[in-house]
Scaffold this active site. Sequence first.
Site, mmCIF file in Angstrom:
data_model
loop_
_atom_site.group_PDB
_atom_site.id
_atom_site.type_symbol
_atom_site.label_atom_id
_atom_site.label_comp_id
_atom_site.label_asym_id
_atom_site.label_seq_id
_atom_site.Cartn_x
_atom_site.Cartn_y
_atom_site.Cartn_z
ATOM 1 C CB THR A 133 -9.797 -7.050 -0.974
ATOM 2 O OG1 THR A 133 -10.570 -6.163 -0.778
ATOM 3 C CG2 THR A 133 -10.234 -7.965 -2.144
ATOM 4 C CG ASP A 134 -12.877 -4.441 2.972
ATOM 5 O OD1 ASP A 134 -12.365 -4.186 1.752
ATOM 6 O OD2 ASP A 134 -12.921 -3.619 3.529
ATOM 7 C CD GLU A 135 -12.429 -2.794 -3.300
ATOM 8 O OE1 GLU A 135 -12.865 -3.257 -4.252
ATOM 9 O OE2 GLU A 135 -11.735 -2.131 -2.800
ATOM 10 C CE1 TYR A 158 -7.808 -6.091 -6.043
ATOM 11 C CE2 TYR A 158 -9.678 -5.061 -4.953
ATOM 12 C CZ TYR A 158 -8.540 -5.596 -5.005
ATOM 13 O OH TYR A 158 -7.582 -5.840 -3.706
ATOM 14 C CE LYS A 162 -7.098 -10.035 -3.790
ATOM 15 N NZ LYS A 162 -5.545 -10.811 -3.791
HETATM 16 P P1 NAD Z 1 0.209 -3.270 -5.072
HETATM 17 O O1 NAD Z 1 -0.346 -3.034 -6.356
HETATM 18 O O2 NAD Z 1 0.738 -1.982 -4.160
HETATM 19 O O3 NAD Z 1 1.546 -4.534 -5.358
HETATM 20 C C1 NAD Z 1 1.200 -5.552 -6.028
HETATM 21 C C2 NAD Z 1 2.610 -6.177 -6.395
HETATM 22 O O4 NAD Z 1 2.626 -7.296 -7.209
HETATM 23 C C3 NAD Z 1 3.628 -5.222 -7.241
HETATM 24 O O5 NAD Z 1 4.931 -5.349 -6.634
HETATM 25 C C4 NAD Z 1 3.562 -5.753 -8.404
HETATM 26 O O6 NAD Z 1 4.771 -5.663 -9.094
HETATM 27 C C5 NAD Z 1 3.298 -7.447 -8.134
HETATM 28 N N1 NAD Z 1 2.815 -8.212 -9.122
HETATM 29 C C6 NAD Z 1 1.812 -7.828 -10.014
HETATM 30 N N2 NAD Z 1 1.657 -8.598 -10.783
HETATM 31 C C7 NAD Z 1 2.348 -9.703 -10.873
HETATM 32 C C8 NAD Z 1 2.588 -10.954 -11.225
HETATM 33 N N3 NAD Z 1 1.956 -11.252 -12.283
HETATM 34 N N4 NAD Z 1 3.558 -11.886 -10.896
HETATM 35 C C9 NAD Z 1 4.529 -11.318 -9.948
HETATM 36 N N5 NAD Z 1 4.215 -10.049 -8.973
HETATM 37 C C10 NAD Z 1 3.104 -9.204 -9.679
HETATM 38 O O7 NAD Z 1 -0.589 -3.920 -4.155
HETATM 39 P P2 NAD Z 1 -0.942 -3.762 -2.538
HETATM 40 O O8 NAD Z 1 -1.628 -2.778 -2.372
HETATM 41 O O9 NAD Z 1 0.335 -4.012 -1.859
HETATM 42 O O10 NAD Z 1 -1.843 -5.154 -2.449
HETATM 43 C C11 NAD Z 1 -1.094 -6.679 -1.960
HETATM 44 C C12 NAD Z 1 -2.309 -7.421 -1.926
HETATM 45 O O11 NAD Z 1 -3.111 -7.140 -0.907
HETATM 46 C C13 NAD Z 1 -3.084 -7.664 -3.215
HETATM 47 O O12 NAD Z 1 -3.325 -9.136 -3.256
HETATM 48 C C14 NAD Z 1 -4.434 -7.020 -2.860
HETATM 49 O O13 NAD Z 1 -5.602 -7.530 -3.587
HETATM 50 C C15 NAD Z 1 -4.333 -7.250 -1.374
HETATM 51 N N6 NAD Z 1 -5.272 -5.981 -0.475
HETATM 52 C C16 NAD Z 1 -4.836 -4.912 -0.468
HETATM 53 C C17 NAD Z 1 -5.439 -3.761 0.151
HETATM 54 C C18 NAD Z 1 -4.954 -2.508 0.054
HETATM 55 O O14 NAD Z 1 -5.780 -1.350 0.578
HETATM 56 N N7 NAD Z 1 -4.022 -1.975 -0.714
HETATM 57 C C19 NAD Z 1 -6.392 -3.988 1.168
HETATM 58 C C20 NAD Z 1 -6.676 -5.631 1.293
HETATM 59 C C21 NAD Z 1 -6.155 -6.574 0.410
HETATM 60 O O1 DAU Z 2 -11.153 -2.543 0.649
HETATM 61 C C1 DAU Z 2 -9.972 -2.944 0.292
HETATM 62 C C2 DAU Z 2 -9.239 -2.244 -0.962
HETATM 63 O O2 DAU Z 2 -9.121 -1.067 -0.741
HETATM 64 C C3 DAU Z 2 -8.066 -3.098 -1.660
HETATM 65 O O3 DAU Z 2 -8.608 -4.373 -1.861
HETATM 66 C C4 DAU Z 2 -7.697 -2.365 -2.756
HETATM 67 O O4 DAU Z 2 -6.533 -3.149 -3.172
HETATM 68 C C5 DAU Z 2 -7.241 -1.027 -2.682
HETATM 69 O O5 DAU Z 2 -6.991 -0.302 -3.749
HETATM 70 C C6 DAU Z 2 -8.368 -0.214 -2.008
HETATM 71 O O6 DAU Z 2 -9.749 0.021 -2.893
HETATM 72 P P1 DAU Z 2 -10.522 1.177 -2.840
HETATM 73 O O7 DAU Z 2 -11.390 1.411 -4.262
HETATM 74 O O8 DAU Z 2 -11.375 1.445 -1.867
HETATM 75 O O9 DAU Z 2 -9.355 2.346 -2.760
HETATM 76 P P2 DAU Z 2 -8.814 3.852 -3.524
HETATM 77 O O10 DAU Z 2 -7.853 4.415 -2.640
HETATM 78 O O11 DAU Z 2 -8.646 3.547 -5.009
HETATM 79 O O12 DAU Z 2 -10.130 4.573 -3.201
HETATM 80 C C7 DAU Z 2 -10.946 4.938 -1.919
HETATM 81 C C8 DAU Z 2 -11.849 5.622 -2.033
HETATM 82 O O13 DAU Z 2 -11.822 6.990 -2.414
HETATM 83 C C9 DAU Z 2 -13.010 5.213 -3.094
HETATM 84 O O14 DAU Z 2 -14.333 5.152 -2.449
HETATM 85 C C10 DAU Z 2 -12.812 5.834 -4.145
HETATM 86 C C11 DAU Z 2 -12.426 7.260 -3.591
HETATM 87 N N1 DAU Z 2 -11.528 7.830 -4.605
HETATM 88 C C12 DAU Z 2 -10.315 7.563 -4.872
HETATM 89 C C13 DAU Z 2 -9.502 8.038 -5.732
HETATM 90 C C14 DAU Z 2 -8.304 7.363 -6.355
HETATM 91 C C15 DAU Z 2 -11.543 9.324 -4.740
HETATM 92 O O15 DAU Z 2 -12.720 9.910 -4.279
HETATM 93 N N2 DAU Z 2 -10.979 10.045 -5.506
HETATM 94 C C16 DAU Z 2 -9.681 9.569 -6.153
HETATM 95 O O16 DAU Z 2 -9.024 10.086 -6.838
#
Ligand code: NAD
Ligand code: DAU
Length: 352
Positions: A133-135, A158, A162
């Site tokens: 992630t970019d975080e 989180y 990561k």
């Molecule tokens: P998600 O939470 O939707 O899915 C996570 C998956 O991992 C689920 O299917 C869960 O069952 C599985 N999992 C969790 N713990 C596990 C374990 N101990 N063993 C096996 N499986 C397990 O997540 P996502 O949003 O699809 O993100 C996927 C990856 O991409 C993550 O590594 C996250 O950090 C990264 N990422 C997400 C975003 C985003 O915006 N969602 C952005 C950048 C990077």
């Molecule tokens: O940047 C990549 C990341 O983006 C991933 O690594 C994470 O897995 C993914 O969950 C996401 O993180 P964020 O914290 O940015 O996503 P989230 O959807 O939780 O929140 C997006 C923005 O919106 C953040 O600034 C918080 C805000 N927010 C979130 C929720 C759930 C609100 O204002 N209201 C809400 O109810």
Amino acid sequence: MRILVTGGAGFIGSALVRRLIEHTDHEVLVFDKLTYAGVLSSLEPVAASNRYSFVQADICDADAVSKALHAFKPDVVAHLAAESHVDRSIDGPGEFIQTNMVGTFVMLNQTLGYWRDLPDADKAAFRFHHISTDEVFGSLGEDGFFSETTPYDPRSPYSASKAGSDHLVRAWGHTYGLPVLVTNCSNNYGPYHFPEKLIPLIIIRALNGEPLPVYGDGSNVRDWLFVDDHARALQAVFETGAPGETYNVGGNAEKQNIEVVTTICAILDRLRPKANGQYADQITYVTDRPGHDQRYAIDASKIRADLDWTPSVTFEQGIEQTVAWYLGNQSWWQDILDARYSTQRLGVAANG
Ligand code: NAD
Ligand code: DAU
């Protein structure tokens, strides 16, 4: 190629698996624990394919990981399994350390054992691709972008977990020669997104006539990438990326949270007009997320130059498709609301 996808039942993992089965000849094994975030119905479109298989197991379980590696014999491990929600990491960081750091260590160590026994040609072609992630880079002010060389500065449990996992992956590359790849991506959105995250939560709560919670003053900025574009980037990286390299992936679509919420409201006003008033009337400013990062923005010039990848849809196109998908697929998210999570506020742990 034979690709083992950890976390393949999650939001991004399932988009990657659907893409690989529907648009390539690759074979896929999904390795997923099915936590609250693992949704098997997201894999239904490809479940009947003879190039798809699934094993339910934990990445922290070394025996299960080793067994899957030796039975499936992957050319690529695409490691997406993680605890992914910042708000949940505030309420319960332990699971994040366990899965994201210990689990990544187990994946690396078991993969190393498997990789060392491969014939030389297979060893050279093998890739361990860590999806991050970019975080990990922290928070930006009004200017600037995260590049591959930006120093790490994670601020939530989180992002710290990561960041730790990224360091482990690079250490296994430098120390043991495992051919690793790391991608750091911005915020994804699109179909099959779990309703704890901003975009699906707002769509669903809007349709249910509930308050739309905007944290703080709504000025925080995220860079949004359509999930299918991320899946295409991941494929490009493990097929053609140089081992040992890191690639930043972003959507070139920075938006303040309040803009995202009002855009969703305007689309819903058009596609599903309310009897009285407008969806934006439901917007409610709520207590901020503790430690809320102000701005993320990605410089994706390296992946564009080296691998010829760019996003294929604008935010305006992607968000329209996403809202339409949630309108057309209520049973997918209603099952989650009924059994797992009903969009209540998370991550308000008291400071101090
Ligand atoms: P998600 O939470 O939707 O899915 C996570 C998956 O991992 C689920 O299917 C869960 O069952 C599985 N999992 C969790 N713990 C596990 C374990 N101990 N063993 C096996 N499986 C397990 O997540 P996502 O949003 O699809 O993100 C996927 C990856 O991409 C993550 O590594 C996250 O950090 C990264 N990422 C997400 C975003 C985003 O915006 N969602 C952005 C950048 C990077
Ligand atoms: O940047 C990549 C990341 O983006 C991933 O690594 C994470 O897995 C993914 O969950 C996401 O993180 P964020 O914290 O940015 O996503 P989230 O959807 O939780 O929140 C997006 C923005 O919106 C953040 O600034 C918080 C805000 N927010 C979130 C929720 C759930 C609100 O204002 N209201 C809400 O109810």
